[in-house]
Design an enzyme around this catalytic site. Structure first.
Site, mmCIF file in Angstrom:
data_model
loop_
_atom_site.group_PDB
_atom_site.id
_atom_site.type_symbol
_atom_site.label_atom_id
_atom_site.label_comp_id
_atom_site.label_asym_id
_atom_site.label_seq_id
_atom_site.Cartn_x
_atom_site.Cartn_y
_atom_site.Cartn_z
ATOM 1 N N HIS A 1 0.838 -1.202 0.000
ATOM 2 C CA HIS A 1 0.000 0.000 0.000
ATOM 3 C C HIS A 1 0.873 1.253 0.000
ATOM 4 C CE1 HIS A 1 -3.428 2.558 1.292
ATOM 5 N NE2 HIS A 1 -2.478 3.194 1.944
ATOM 6 N N GLU A 2 1.874 1.281 0.861
ATOM 7 C CA GLU A 2 2.724 2.475 0.960
ATOM 8 C C GLU A 2 3.550 2.669 -0.310
ATOM 9 O OE1 GLU A 2 2.204 4.594 3.103
ATOM 10 O OE2 GLU A 2 0.999 3.381 4.442
ATOM 11 N N HIS B 1 1.621 4.198 -3.055
ATOM 12 C CA HIS B 1 1.543 5.657 -2.942
ATOM 13 C C HIS B 1 2.711 6.309 -3.664
ATOM 14 C CE1 HIS B 1 -1.909 6.495 -0.625
ATOM 15 N NE2 HIS B 1 -1.527 5.878 0.468
ATOM 16 N N GLU C 1 -6.309 6.865 -1.515
ATOM 17 C CA GLU C 1 -6.195 5.760 -0.558
ATOM 18 C C GLU C 1 -6.788 4.489 -1.153
ATOM 19 O OE1 GLU C 1 -4.628 5.457 2.293
ATOM 20 O OE2 GLU C 1 -3.904 7.487 1.967
#
Lengths: 426, 185
Positions: A156-157, A160, A226
């Site tokens: 997830h990070e 980003h 997100e």
């Protein structure tokens, strides 16, 4: 994925550009006033207003440019928690996971890793460019997550960073901080009540209005990002349940810590975290979608691809998330099937307490130690309960075995058990 | 004037062909790159296995057969064959052998408590993941490349130049997809 990135890029450029234009106009006006007041005696003033305005805009624009060039590329502190870089030897698993995701995304990305010395489980990514990016993980998060869950969080990070969200966040953060500083100074000028107070008030209104619009726009994009990062993470890992489990754990852990000092975390800082530090409902002002919504979408997925994520997202939110071109290639990618193997508790215990157990006797000693430890914890709990009793806490035993301790400051009549969701009347 | 228009059209077509050709080359290189990434990770696994067998040997004296199976599968797979399908079949055999080794290691508490073994297990888990991820990226790239090759104006250009085709890694049965997860609770 490139379609998503392109769409993201266009949106961010529009948002940032409109913000810059708005502030350049407002501050250009101020600069014009300043220049005009300096050259008060000039005869052909009226003809030159346009020129002054243009030069004012230029000056304001230059200020922005300088601010962008001075952008910090380092991870920021949260409150008083210390951040330190970590070595490859001690956190081999973390480095392994990062390399795995770099392979899965085909980017070969290798962000720097930092640990946030905090008891709040959270994580964030930052950095202006993908090459100089970094991922920060709190100590607590490393402790509570399993390998699959950690993989979901890292994916997830890193999404980003790959989706250029960190760049966007940094730019808008810089813009927002300048504009906030300007607004504040206008407000001060207006409060002082000297000459030009009315002008200051007007400027403040203009500035604040632009700020509000940009803020809402920014929050809206940030919330969608997100979800998109969640989608990318589940596609990279082929295992949406990993991230969902991690979010579930985080939600639970953060609910426990109600006394955290939020003073130093502002809204834009909040936007970069895995789950929000500041809890708000899913409104137009929140930086993060509610964690429950995210978990729902992730758990409903039956295959690990963008199309499935889009489908589940639409079912829950009644709006689009990903551009159509991103959905064409992706279909029916199966979710990784994980078969659980149970290990004897004795061995698991030995592993948990530091490994390297040679014979059965040692296992027994460790077991005894564990029993002593458990007894100590029990005693500690009893003492804690006594102290709580004196402080006016009310204790309620729930049917599921949880002991609810309600502080005297709690005003509601009903309390819900965090485990079994049963309602208790105080 | 009509000559100019015709010339402009020809130039436009040439530019379009160049654009499509370059796009295809970029994708083709991406596929090749992805394939070499798989090879790197496979090599990593082949290098780790002798260490693993060395560590395990002392503890699992009764599992000679399994150990031999792992070593054999490793030796066959490490002679990397140019055919992606054959290679993937060999690697799947190795995956199966490794899986049975790890499943058997559950019966040896002393082994499970060995630091060296735990470290190796983490490395192998990571390598398995890397191989899976490298394959999925390779498959995605091949799919993108193949689609781009078959779309209308592109297929004419493809027939003019020599663009090789690639086959995807496939996993035969659903059992092979199951990764063994270790639960410490």
């Amino acid at each position: 994925m490139w379609e998503v990135i392109r769409k993201n890029k266009i949106k961010s450029v529009i948002a940032l550009f409109s913000m810059t234009v708005w502030y350049s106009m407002v501050y250009g006006f101020i600069c014009m006033l300043i220049i005009l007041s300096v050259f008060k005696d000039s005869a052909n003033l009226a003809q030159n207003v346009n020129f002054f305005y243009a030069s004012g805009v230029l000056v304001a624009f230059l200020i922005f440019l300088i601010q962008f060039l001075m952008l910090k590329d380092k991870p920021y502190k949260v409150g008083s928690c210390i951040i330190y870089p970590i070595g490859k030897d001690r956190y081999k698993q973390l480095y392994n996971i990062v390399e795995e995701i770099a392979i899965a995304s085909g980017t070969g990305l290798s962000p720097q890793l930092y640990i946030l010395n905090s008891d709040i489980p959270n994580a964030y990514a930052c950095g202006f460019s993908a090459k100089k990016s970094c991922v920060v993980i709190s100590k607590k998060l490393l402790e509570i997550l399993s390998r699959d869950e950690l993989q979901g969080v890292i994916a997830h990070e890193m999404s980003h960073i790959i989706n250029k969200d960190t760049t966007y966040l940094l730019c808008s953060g810089a813009l927002y901080s300048i504009s906030a500083a300007f607004s504040a100074s206008f407000l001060k000028g207006a409060k002082r009540g000297s000459r030009g107070a009315a002008g200051c008030l007007l400027l403040y209104c203009l500035s604040a209005f632009g700020q509000a619009i940009c803020f809402i726009l920014f929050m809206f994009i940030s919330r969608k990002r997100e979800y998109i990062a969640d989608a990318s993470a589940s596609v990279y890992t082929r295992y949406p349940k990993g991230l969902a489990d991690a979010l579930l754990k985080l939600e639970y852990e953060n609910d426990k810590d109600v006394f955290f000092d939020y003073d130093n975390s502002d809204s834009l800082l909040n936007a970069s975290f895995l789950i929000p530090f500041i809890k708000l409902e899913d409104s137009i002002f929140s930086t993060h979608p509610s964690t429950q919504n995210r978990i729902k979408v992730l758990l409903n997925m039956e295959t690990a691809d963008y199309r499935e994520y889009e489908k589940e997202f639409q079912r829950l939110n009644n709006q689009n998330l990903l551009p159509k071109s991103a959905l064409e290639n992706a279909k029916n990618i199966p979710i990784k099937n994980v078969k659980e193997v149970k290990i004897e508790p004795k061995i698991a215990l030995a592993c948990a307490l530091g490994g390297a157990v040679k014979d059965k006797e040692q296992v027994q000693t460790i077991k005894n130690n564990k029993e002593i430890l458990e007894q100590n914890i029990k005693k500690h709990r009893e003492v804690e309960d006594m102290v709580r009793d004196l402080a006016g806490y009310i204790a309620i035993d729930c049917e599921c075995g949880t002991k609810l301790k309600i502080p005297p400051v709690y005003k509601d009549k009903i309390v819900i058990c965090p485990h079994c969701k049963k309602k208790h009347v105080i | 004037m009509p000559i100019l228009i015709v010339l402009a059209l020809i130039v436009l077509v040439i530019f379009a062909i160049i654009g499509i050709y370059n796009g295809l080359v970029v994708l083709k290189n991406q596929v090749k790159n992805a394939y070499s990434q798989i090879e790197v990770q496979l090599k990593r696994r082949h290098d780790l296995i002798p260490n693993l067998v060395e560590t395990v040997k002392g503890y699992m004296t009764h599992e000679r057969e399994t150990l031999e199976k792992v070593i054999n599968a490793r030796n066959i797979a490490s002679k990397i064959s140019p055919d992606a399908k054959l290679q993937s079949a060999n690697e799947n055999v190795l995956s199966g052998a490794l899986k049975s080794l790890f499943a058997l290691s559950e019966n040896y508490p002393d082994l499970k408590a060995n630091q060296n073994f735990l470290a190796l297990q983490e490395e192998l888990t990571s390598t398995e993941n890397r191989i899976a991820f490298a394959r999925q990226f390779y498959n995605d790239s091949v799919m993108k490349y193949n689609t781009k090759k078959e779309v209308f104006p592109n297929n004419m250009i493809v027939s003019m130049f020599n663009f090789e085709s690639f086959s995807m890694f496939e996993i035969e049965n659903s059992e092979e997809r199951e990764n063994v997860k270790v639960n410490f609770n």
